[in-house]
Design a protein around this motif. Sequence first.
Motif, PDB file in Angstrom:
ATOM      1  N   GLU A  52      58.358 -54.923  93.424  1.00 50.57           N
ATOM      2  CA  GLU A  52      57.122 -55.603  93.534  1.00 50.57           C
ATOM      3  C   GLU A  52      56.397 -56.142  94.673  1.00 50.57           C
ATOM      4  O   GLU A  52      55.497 -55.930  94.965  1.00 50.57           O
ATOM      5  CB  GLU A  52      56.959 -56.602  92.253  1.00 50.57           C
ATOM      6  CG  GLU A  52      57.041 -56.063  90.749  1.00 50.57           C
ATOM      7  CD  GLU A  52      57.494 -57.337  89.856  1.00 50.57           C
ATOM      8  OE1 GLU A  52      57.305 -57.218  88.693  1.00 50.57           O
ATOM      9  OE2 GLU A  52      58.273 -58.256  90.281  1.00 50.57           O
ATOM     10  N   MET A 115      48.145 -49.579  92.166  1.00 57.71           N
ATOM     11  CA  MET A 115      48.015 -49.829  90.764  1.00 57.71           C
ATOM     12  C   MET A 115      49.190 -50.536  90.182  1.00 57.71           C
ATOM     13  O   MET A 115      48.668 -51.871  89.576  1.00 57.71           O
ATOM     14  CB  MET A 115      48.090 -48.522  89.783  1.00 57.71           C
ATOM     15  CG  MET A 115      46.850 -47.729  89.837  1.00 57.71           C
ATOM     16  SD  MET A 115      46.632 -46.245  88.933  1.00 57.71           S
ATOM     17  CE  MET A 115      46.961 -46.872  87.503  1.00 57.71           C
ATOM     18  N   MET A 116      50.249 -50.544  90.701  1.00 56.39           N
ATOM     19  CA  MET A 116      51.196 -51.549  90.511  1.00 56.39           C
ATOM     20  C   MET A 116      50.687 -52.999  91.177  1.00 56.39           C
ATOM     21  O   MET A 116      51.185 -54.072  90.275  1.00 56.39           O
ATOM     22  CB  MET A 116      52.460 -51.238  91.030  1.00 56.39           C
ATOM     23  CG  MET A 116      53.183 -49.914  90.340  1.00 56.39           C
ATOM     24  SD  MET A 116      54.762 -49.345  91.295  1.00 56.39           S
ATOM     25  CE  MET A 116      55.521 -50.885  91.845  1.00 56.39           C
ATOM     26  N   GLN A 118      47.910 -54.061  91.796  1.00 50.91           N
ATOM     27  CA  GLN A 118      46.411 -54.434  90.881  1.00 50.91           C
ATOM     28  C   GLN A 118      47.091 -55.057  89.492  1.00 50.91           C
ATOM     29  O   GLN A 118      46.720 -56.155  89.451  1.00 50.91           O
ATOM     30  CB  GLN A 118      45.534 -53.408  90.821  1.00 50.91           C
ATOM     31  CG  GLN A 118      45.018 -53.000  91.964  1.00 50.91           C
ATOM     32  CD  GLN A 118      43.969 -52.009  91.770  1.00 50.91           C
ATOM     33  OE1 GLN A 118      44.150 -51.107  91.037  1.00 50.91           O
ATOM     34  NE2 GLN A 118      42.978 -51.782  92.734  1.00 50.91           N
ATOM     35  N   ASN A 119      48.167 -54.473  89.050  1.00 52.18           N
ATOM     36  CA  ASN A 119      48.605 -55.047  87.789  1.00 52.18           C
ATOM     37  C   ASN A 119      49.430 -56.408  88.032  1.00 52.18           C
ATOM     38  O   ASN A 119      49.170 -57.418  87.116  1.00 52.18           O
ATOM     39  CB  ASN A 119      49.663 -54.045  87.095  1.00 52.18           C
ATOM     40  CG  ASN A 119      48.985 -52.972  86.560  1.00 52.18           C
ATOM     41  OD1 ASN A 119      47.922 -52.960  86.184  1.00 52.18           O
ATOM     42  ND2 ASN A 119      49.854 -51.747  86.378  1.00 52.18           N
ATOM     43  N   ARG A 120      50.001 -56.606  89.166  1.00 50.96           N
ATOM     44  CA  ARG A 120      50.645 -57.763  89.551  1.00 50.96           C
ATOM     45  C   ARG A 120      49.556 -58.931  89.774  1.00 50.96           C
ATOM     46  O   ARG A 120      49.756 -60.000  89.527  1.00 50.96           O
ATOM     47  CB  ARG A 120      51.637 -57.703  90.937  1.00 50.96           C
ATOM     48  CG  ARG A 120      52.854 -57.525  90.317  1.00 50.96           C
ATOM     49  CD  ARG A 120      53.989 -57.485  91.416  1.00 50.96           C
ATOM     50  NE  ARG A 120      54.134 -58.383  92.691  1.00 50.96           N
ATOM     51  CZ  ARG A 120      54.371 -59.648  92.283  1.00 50.96           C
ATOM     52  NH1 ARG A 120      54.939 -59.886  91.242  1.00 50.96           N
ATOM     53  NH2 ARG A 120      54.173 -60.497  93.251  1.00 50.96           N
ATOM     54  N   ALA A 122      46.539 -58.967  88.375  1.00 49.02           N
ATOM     55  CA  ALA A 122      46.114 -59.299  87.131  1.00 49.02           C
ATOM     56  C   ALA A 122      46.913 -60.179  86.450  1.00 49.02           C
ATOM     57  O   ALA A 122      46.626 -61.175  85.896  1.00 49.02           O
ATOM     58  CB  ALA A 122      45.874 -58.233  86.329  1.00 49.02           C
ATOM     59  N   GLU A 123      48.261 -60.257  86.473  1.00 53.30           N
ATOM     60  CA  GLU A 123      49.527 -60.897  85.892  1.00 53.30           C
ATOM     61  C   GLU A 123      49.203 -62.296  86.748  1.00 53.30           C
ATOM     62  O   GLU A 123      49.396 -63.164  86.037  1.00 53.30           O
ATOM     63  CB  GLU A 123      50.776 -60.369  85.986  1.00 53.30           C
ATOM     64  CG  GLU A 123      51.824 -61.115  85.551  1.00 53.30           C
ATOM     65  CD  GLU A 123      53.298 -60.572  85.976  1.00 53.30           C
ATOM     66  OE1 GLU A 123      54.190 -61.332  86.167  1.00 53.30           O
ATOM     67  OE2 GLU A 123      53.385 -59.371  85.967  1.00 53.30           O
TER      68      GLU A 123
END
Length: 174
Positions: A52, A115-116, A118-120, A122-123
């Motif tokens: 991450e 994308m990973m 961006q997901n982080r 968002a989290e």
Amino acid sequence: MHNLSDFVHHHFDKSTGELSDIEKRVLAKAHERKIISTNVNAALQANASLGERLADSIARVGGSWGFITGFLAFLVVWCVANTIVLATGAFDPYPFIFLNLVLSMLAAIQAPIIMMSQNRQAERDRFEAAKDYEVNLKAELEVLSLHQKIDMQVLTEIAAMREELGRLSQRLTS
């Protein structure tokens, strides 16, 4: 409000058993007079895995103007080298098929990494919103508590003034 159950019912319009975990945690912190805010960055960084952190770093570099200008310079050098400088012995002559392959592989690797990240993000935003809710809820409870204390103080002062007025009126009538 004499006990916690009355306080909860009055301020939350539900019973103690119906409170969410967040509301219970905020009530406990408010009762203990402890702060509830935390450093969101430190909390998330402490739980981040190596992958991450790497994805965040790659996304940070890949989305920067430094990367864009450096990559643009690389593309210009590649094209000039394979058309003008190495006109007869170019290793990737026009239409730059090898360059297209390299760019496609780069995009295929870079897109899921971004994308990973961006997901982080968002989290992180969800975590930050939850923390903001907790802090706001505790602040509201503290304001309500202060209002209650002020109201009690005003009522006490009014009662004392009434007693004093009663004593003064008795002196005047006697």
